[in-house]
Write an enzyme that holds these catalytic residues in place. Structure first.
Site, mmCIF file in Angstrom:
data_model
loop_
_atom_site.group_PDB
_atom_site.id
_atom_site.type_symbol
_atom_site.label_atom_id
_atom_site.label_comp_id
_atom_site.label_asym_id
_atom_site.label_seq_id
_atom_site.Cartn_x
_atom_site.Cartn_y
_atom_site.Cartn_z
ATOM 1 N N ASN A 96 0.837 -1.181 0.000
ATOM 2 C CA ASN A 96 0.000 0.000 0.000
ATOM 3 C C ASN A 96 0.885 1.249 0.000
ATOM 4 O OD1 ASN A 96 -1.534 2.279 1.052
ATOM 5 N ND2 ASN A 96 -3.155 0.823 1.537
ATOM 6 N N LYS A 124 0.371 3.848 2.788
ATOM 7 C CA LYS A 124 0.996 3.474 4.056
ATOM 8 C C LYS A 124 2.508 3.663 3.986
ATOM 9 C CE LYS A 124 -2.399 0.026 5.593
ATOM 10 N NZ LYS A 124 -2.583 -1.378 6.025
ATOM 11 N N ASP A 153 -1.167 -2.975 10.043
ATOM 12 C CA ASP A 153 -2.501 -3.371 9.604
ATOM 13 C C ASP A 153 -3.452 -2.414 10.293
ATOM 14 O OD1 ASP A 153 -3.933 -5.263 7.874
ATOM 15 O OD2 ASP A 153 -5.070 -5.640 9.690
ATOM 16 N N SER A 154 -4.299 -1.808 9.512
ATOM 17 C CA SER A 154 -5.150 -0.775 10.065
ATOM 18 C C SER A 154 -6.456 -0.723 9.306
ATOM 19 C CB SER A 154 -4.446 0.586 9.991
ATOM 20 O OG SER A 154 -4.031 0.844 8.661
ATOM 21 N N PHE A 160 -5.526 8.802 1.890
ATOM 22 C CA PHE A 160 -5.977 7.672 1.080
ATOM 23 C C PHE A 160 -7.051 6.933 1.864
ATOM 24 C CE2 PHE A 160 -2.576 6.271 3.788
ATOM 25 C CZ PHE A 160 -2.904 4.985 4.178
ATOM 26 N N TYR A 168 -10.269 5.816 3.543
ATOM 27 C CA TYR A 168 -11.486 6.494 4.008
ATOM 28 C C TYR A 168 -11.217 7.910 4.531
ATOM 29 C CZ TYR A 168 -13.203 1.673 3.885
ATOM 30 O OH TYR A 168 -13.546 0.393 3.486
ATOM 31 N N ASP A 169 -10.008 8.409 4.350
ATOM 32 C CA ASP A 169 -9.627 9.711 4.918
ATOM 33 C C ASP A 169 -10.603 10.845 4.593
ATOM 34 O OD1 ASP A 169 -7.462 8.564 6.123
ATOM 35 O OD2 ASP A 169 -5.947 9.500 4.851
#
Length: 204
Positions: free
Chosen positions: A13, A16, A73-74, A156, A158-159
């Site tokens: 990602n 990230k 992981d988030s 990026f 759901y920001d």
């Protein structure tokens, strides 16, 4: 640990990657992605929690490359949706779904839900692994509300839909530095930075 110490980020990602590189910038470490180091294996993230998935990714890359590896992981947990999308945040609209599709599905599932019931939390687990050593994992969270429509083009995921509690700008409207101070990942990475700083001192 010296200035040539290499820390491999176990994620594909790019959002990230950018944030983690930013948050590690003050430390004397060389940061590389797993792909840059030749790791191409697809890691199946089948953990039930963010921490389980972060540990899985970090340990897999650490073992494969015989290096220090860090993984995040988030995701987003929405109270009205009983914690969804949770660990499925990146693939909420299906495998390979992009940010736009995931955001659209979230808004559809919250259609008609009043603002006071659109409470949510971003959560992050960041794991640091090295072969033969115990893996450490740090967690961070940020509470907020899901808006009726996206605002902003920064960040990026759901920001653009996430308004942190007490703030007037979404993560999608904030600068990177402003987001880092508030975000789930920023809080978890700060704990990791303290840990890495200690390792730096111990290994001089």
């Amino acid at each position: 640990m010296s200035n040539s110490f290499c820390l491999v980020i176990a994620t594909k990602n790019q959002g990230k990657v950018r944030e983690m590189v930013d948050l590690l910038a003050e430390l004397p470490v060389v940061v590389r992605t797993a792909a840059e180091m030749g790791f191409t294996e697809e890691i199946v993230e089948n953990g039930a929690t963010f921490a389980a998935n972060a540990i899985l990714k970090a340990e897999t890359v650490a073992q494969a490359l015989k290096c220090w590896a860090v993984a995040d992981d988030s995701g987003l947990t929405v109270d009205y949706l009983d914690g969804a999308p949770g660990v499925y945040s990146a693939r909420y609209a299906g495998e390979g779904a992009g940010d736009a599709a995931n955001n659209s599905k979230l808004l559809l599932n919250l259609a008609g839900v009043p603002p006071e019931e659109r409470t949510a939390k971003f959560e992050s687990a960041i794991a640091l692994a090295y072969p033969g050593l115990a893996t450490v994992c740090y967690r961070g969270s940020c509470s907020g509300t899901i808006l009726l429509a996206p605002l902003g083009h920064e960040g990026f995921g759901y920001d653009p839909l996430f308004l942190p509690d007490g703030e007037t700008l979404t993560f999608g409207q904030m600068s990177r530095d402003a987001k880092h101070l508030l975000s789930h990942r920023g809080k978890a990475m700060e704990q990791l930075r303290v840990h890495l700083h200690t390792l730096l001192i111990e290994r001089k």
